[in-house]
Enzyme design. Structure first.
Site, PDB file in Angstrom:
ATOM      1  N   LYS A 104      -7.865  47.805  19.098  1.00 25.21           N
ATOM      2  CA  LYS A 104      -8.730  48.401  18.069  1.00 25.21           C
ATOM      3  C   LYS A 104     -10.120  47.810  18.223  1.00 25.21           C
ATOM      4  CE  LYS A 104     -10.149  47.467  14.058  1.00 25.21           C
ATOM      5  NZ  LYS A 104     -11.584  47.827  14.225  1.00 25.21           N
ATOM      6  N   GLU A 138      -8.916  33.551  17.879  1.00 26.61           N
ATOM      7  CA  GLU A 138     -10.178  32.890  18.272  1.00 26.61           C
ATOM      8  C   GLU A 138     -11.243  33.190  17.225  1.00 26.61           C
ATOM      9  OE1 GLU A 138     -13.815  32.764  19.718  1.00 26.61           O
ATOM     10  OE2 GLU A 138     -13.053  33.909  21.439  1.00 26.61           O
ATOM     11  N   CYS A 174     -19.587  33.339  20.005  1.00 26.28           N
ATOM     12  CA  CYS A 174     -18.703  32.395  19.301  1.00 26.28           C
ATOM     13  C   CYS A 174     -18.938  30.953  19.748  1.00 26.28           C
ATOM     14  CB  CYS A 174     -17.247  32.803  19.465  1.00 26.28           C
ATOM     15  SG  CYS A 174     -16.819  33.339  21.093  1.00 26.28           S
ATOM     16  N   GLU A 217     -21.036  28.731  10.548  1.00 28.51           N
ATOM     17  CA  GLU A 217     -21.402  29.604  11.668  1.00 28.51           C
ATOM     18  C   GLU A 217     -22.459  30.608  11.197  1.00 28.51           C
ATOM     19  OE1 GLU A 217     -18.403  32.396  13.306  1.00 28.51           O
ATOM     20  OE2 GLU A 217     -19.062  31.688  15.264  1.00 28.51           O
TER      21      GLU A 217
HETATM   22  P1  NAI Z   1     -14.712  40.447  11.359  1.00 27.53           P
HETATM   23  O1  NAI Z   1     -13.888  39.283  11.730  1.00 27.53           O
HETATM   24  O2  NAI Z   1     -14.466  41.043  10.009  1.00 27.53           O
HETATM   25  O3  NAI Z   1     -14.549  41.613  12.444  1.00 27.53           O
HETATM   26  C1  NAI Z   1     -13.966  41.442  13.713  1.00 27.53           C
HETATM   27  C2  NAI Z   1     -12.951  42.531  13.978  1.00 27.53           C
HETATM   28  O4  NAI Z   1     -11.916  42.452  13.013  1.00 27.53           O
HETATM   29  C3  NAI Z   1     -13.483  43.968  13.890  1.00 27.53           C
HETATM   30  O5  NAI Z   1     -12.860  44.758  14.887  1.00 27.53           O
HETATM   31  C4  NAI Z   1     -13.004  44.432  12.535  1.00 27.53           C
HETATM   32  O6  NAI Z   1     -12.823  45.828  12.451  1.00 27.53           O
HETATM   33  C5  NAI Z   1     -11.671  43.727  12.434  1.00 27.53           C
HETATM   34  N1  NAI Z   1     -11.186  43.523  11.056  1.00 27.53           N
HETATM   35  C6  NAI Z   1     -11.913  43.273   9.932  1.00 27.53           C
HETATM   36  N2  NAI Z   1     -11.103  43.110   8.876  1.00 27.53           N
HETATM   37  C7  NAI Z   1      -9.836  43.256   9.334  1.00 27.53           C
HETATM   38  C8  NAI Z   1      -8.542  43.177   8.722  1.00 27.53           C
HETATM   39  N3  NAI Z   1      -8.398  42.923   7.410  1.00 27.53           N
HETATM   40  N4  NAI Z   1      -7.443  43.357   9.495  1.00 27.53           N
HETATM   41  C9  NAI Z   1      -7.564  43.607  10.828  1.00 27.53           C
HETATM   42  N5  NAI Z   1      -8.759  43.698  11.450  1.00 27.53           N
HETATM   43  C10 NAI Z   1      -9.878  43.521  10.715  1.00 27.53           C
HETATM   44  O7  NAI Z   1     -16.230  40.002  11.492  1.00 27.53           O
HETATM   45  P2  NAI Z   1     -17.590  40.676  10.966  1.00 27.53           P
HETATM   46  O8  NAI Z   1     -17.494  40.984   9.494  1.00 27.53           O
HETATM   47  O9  NAI Z   1     -17.941  41.779  11.859  1.00 27.53           O
HETATM   48  O10 NAI Z   1     -18.634  39.466  11.159  1.00 27.53           O
HETATM   49  C11 NAI Z   1     -18.745  38.446  10.179  1.00 27.53           C
HETATM   50  C12 NAI Z   1     -18.877  37.087  10.812  1.00 27.53           C
HETATM   51  O11 NAI Z   1     -17.760  36.808  11.622  1.00 27.53           O
HETATM   52  C13 NAI Z   1     -20.055  36.872  11.742  1.00 27.53           C
HETATM   53  O12 NAI Z   1     -21.218  36.544  11.056  1.00 27.53           O
HETATM   54  C14 NAI Z   1     -19.587  35.734  12.592  1.00 27.53           C
HETATM   55  O13 NAI Z   1     -19.828  34.505  11.946  1.00 27.53           O
HETATM   56  C15 NAI Z   1     -18.109  35.960  12.691  1.00 27.53           C
HETATM   57  N6  NAI Z   1     -17.737  36.613  13.975  1.00 27.53           N
HETATM   58  C16 NAI Z   1     -17.314  35.827  14.983  1.00 27.53           C
HETATM   59  C17 NAI Z   1     -17.026  36.372  16.220  1.00 27.53           C
HETATM   60  C18 NAI Z   1     -16.583  35.518  17.342  1.00 27.53           C
HETATM   61  O14 NAI Z   1     -16.812  35.867  18.480  1.00 27.53           O
HETATM   62  N7  NAI Z   1     -15.927  34.426  17.082  1.00 27.53           N
HETATM   63  C19 NAI Z   1     -17.182  37.805  16.475  1.00 27.53           C
HETATM   64  C20 NAI Z   1     -17.592  38.566  15.328  1.00 27.53           C
HETATM   65  C21 NAI Z   1     -17.861  37.972  14.137  1.00 27.53           C
END
Ligand code: NAI
Ligand code: MG
Length: 477
Positions: free
Chosen positions: A174, A249, A283, A380
């Site tokens: 997804k 991760e 990240c 972060e």
């Molecule tokens: P997020 O963790 O909500 O989104 C990442 C993925 O998870 C997306 O594909 C999203 O559709 C999916 N997702 C969201 N809620 C979900 C749920 N309840 N069940 C299953 N899948 C779900 O992150 P977001 O809101 O885009 O970004 C917020 C913060 O997260 C950023 O500011 C950053 O600090 C962190 N982040 C860290 C990343 C990394 O590489 N470690 C990548 C993206 C965000």
């Protein structure tokens, strides 16, 4: 405008709901494409296709050299779509065009690399007794669901998908709702390579809808997630309810320690890529520098010069040095952090606010004199904001570097490699970079300590997370 679709069971499907997700270019805010939004119905279709493909044993029983050849074909087809897919990725994510194209080539490398490991997943024999012949076999979990973020929308698919496929699992990816278009090119490459239907499905829907439904689906046996800590914890709860494993991760607050003898130009090159590359939305971003008092002023001057030299602009302009933040919401979050850092006593020696232009751009921001107990030192930020902290003795430097809930990346800058390896042994982090941030490639294991997650992606170590061990005991009596 072209409507992109979901790739399910070898077919290109529109959502039954007819809902669409509009995708914008973060450099302008203008809509660049639309994709059909997967909902419960499409998740059900993808899971049942993946389950049927797994139960057919088409991949599990495929001679392993055939599986490897198929993976090499996926690699070749992915290289063919790299330019076109990379262009869309550059527009939907905002990153530099070259980096976007490289993501596709990285996926191809991942498939080539894991192709070579398909027939080397060996079990062992265990000496139980002369009349018991005991051996282990490594088997896939079944249906594996991968939830990927928007910062590396292609290479993060590649690293988990190649491993999942090499080990015989059926996979549903997804993609992130902010960057779903480029992955359709990867799906096209998979189709062109002749992958049997249902083994790989790529869908896009909202996280709190399609994402949460997918990971809690009773027929999903294994989950891979990269993203925020809060979403990661929700996913872990969902996996716990079903007692299924997850590869997790969750970002970091990585610190680079700069010793007195460091080559400061190496630190600057690492800052260019480590905190200002992809606008710091990485990240393992080098979000903190812990700098010896004696070299701090000189380093700050060089960091300011670097920041000034980075031209803010879109990833499709070759002279750009700092690309946009993914969305207005993320930009507000990043700007809020920079503001709170200054309110809590740090000095913004460069930047500190959004750039004065269209799109979602943040200025290259360097915060000096950051105190350890403030949010910009601990949380972060996920933007081009570098927090500089000062130390006087080595133990203090290590204490500051480790004093965070995260443990994804860490670094050391010194000419003394003995000191570097001593420091590496003390750092609580899944990866340690010495004198070059992001040193590593597809073969080096990647993952977190502490709240940055667990299990590993990339390298031989990652295979373990996609396989379960079966023990077989045969009585010879
Ligand atoms: P997020 O963790 O909500 O989104 C990442 C993925 O998870 C997306 O594909 C999203 O559709 C999916 N997702 C969201 N809620 C979900 C749920 N309840 N069940 C299953 N899948 C779900 O992150 P977001 O809101 O885009 O970004 C917020 C913060 O997260 C950023 O500011 C950053 O600090 C962190 N982040 C860290 C990343 C990394 O590489 N470690 C990548 C993206 C965000
Ligand atoms: Mg966008």
């Amino acid at each position: 405008m072209k409507l992109y679709k979901n790739y399910i069971d070898g077919k290109w499907l529109e959502s039954e709901s007819k809902d669409i997700i509009q995708v914008d270019d973060p450099a302008t805010g203008k809509i660049i494409g639309e994709i059909s939004c997967a909902k419960k119905n499409e998740v059900d279709l993808a899971v049942s296709a993946a389950k049927a493909a797994f139960n057919s044993r088409i991949l599990v029983d495929m001679p392993l050299l055939e599986r490897a050849k198929l993976m090499h074909r996926i690699a070749d087809e992915t290289r063919k779509v790299a330019d076109e897919g990379g262009k869309i990725l550059c527009y939907e994510n905002g990153k530099m065009l070259g980096s976007a194209i490289k993501e596709f080539n990285d996926v191809a490398d991942m498939f080539d690399y894991y192709a070579g490991l398909t027939d080397k997943l060996e079990g062992k024999t265990i000496p139980v007794s002369p009349t018991i012949f005991d051996y282990t076999v490594l088997e896939p979990f079944g249906v594996s669901a991968h939830i990927v973020p928007w910062n590396f929308p292609i290479s993060m698919v590649g690293r988990s998908l190649a491993c999942s496929f090499a080990t015989g699992n059926s996979t549903i990816v997804k993609t992130a709702e902010l960057t779903p278009l480029s992955a359709t090119f990867l799906a096209k490459a998979i189709e062109n390579a002749g992958v049997p239907n249902g083994l790989i499905n790529i869908i896009c829907g909202f996280g709190n809808e399609a994402g949460s439904y997918l990971v809690s689906h009773p027929d999903v046996n294994h989950v891979v997630f990269t993203g925020s800590v809060s979403t990661g914890k929700k996913i872990l709860h969902s996996c716990a309810d079903k007692t299924i494993p997850a590869v997790i991760e969750l970002g970091g607050k990585s610190a680079g320690i700069v010793y007195e003898d460091a080559d400061l130009d190496q630190v600057i090159e690492s800052a260019r890529h480590g905190i200002f590359g992809v606008a710091g939305q990485i990240c393992t971003a080098m979000s903190r520098l812990v700098v010896h008092k004696s070299v701090k002023d000189e380093l700050i001057t060089k960091l300011v010069d670097l920041s000034k030299s980075l031209k803010v602009g879109p990833g499709y302009e070759a002279d750009t040095g700092l690309t946009p933040i993914i969305s207005e919401k993320q930009l507000e979050k990043v700007e809020g952090y920079a503001r709170s850092g200054v309110q809590q006593g740090a000095e913004a020696v460069h930047g500190g606010k959004r750039a004065d232009r269209e799109g979602y751009f943040m200025e290259a921001t360097v915060l000096n004199n950051v105190k350890q107990d403030t949010s910009v030192a601990r949380e972060e930020i996920f933007g081009p904001v570098l927090s500089v902290l000062e130390y006087e003795d080595q133990d203090e430097a290590i204490h500051i570097a480790n004093d965070t809930d995260f443990g994804l990346g860490a670094g050391v800058f010194t000419k003394d490699l003995k000191k570097a390896s001593w420091t590496a042994s003390k750092l609580e982090s899944g990866q340690v970079y010495v004198n070059k941030w992001f040193a590593g490639n597809h073969a080096t294991p990647f993952g977190g300590y502490k709240q940055s997650g667990y299990s590993r992606e990339k390298g031989v170590d990652a295979l373990k997370s996609y396989l379960q061990v079966k023990n077989v005991g045969i009585s010879l009596d």
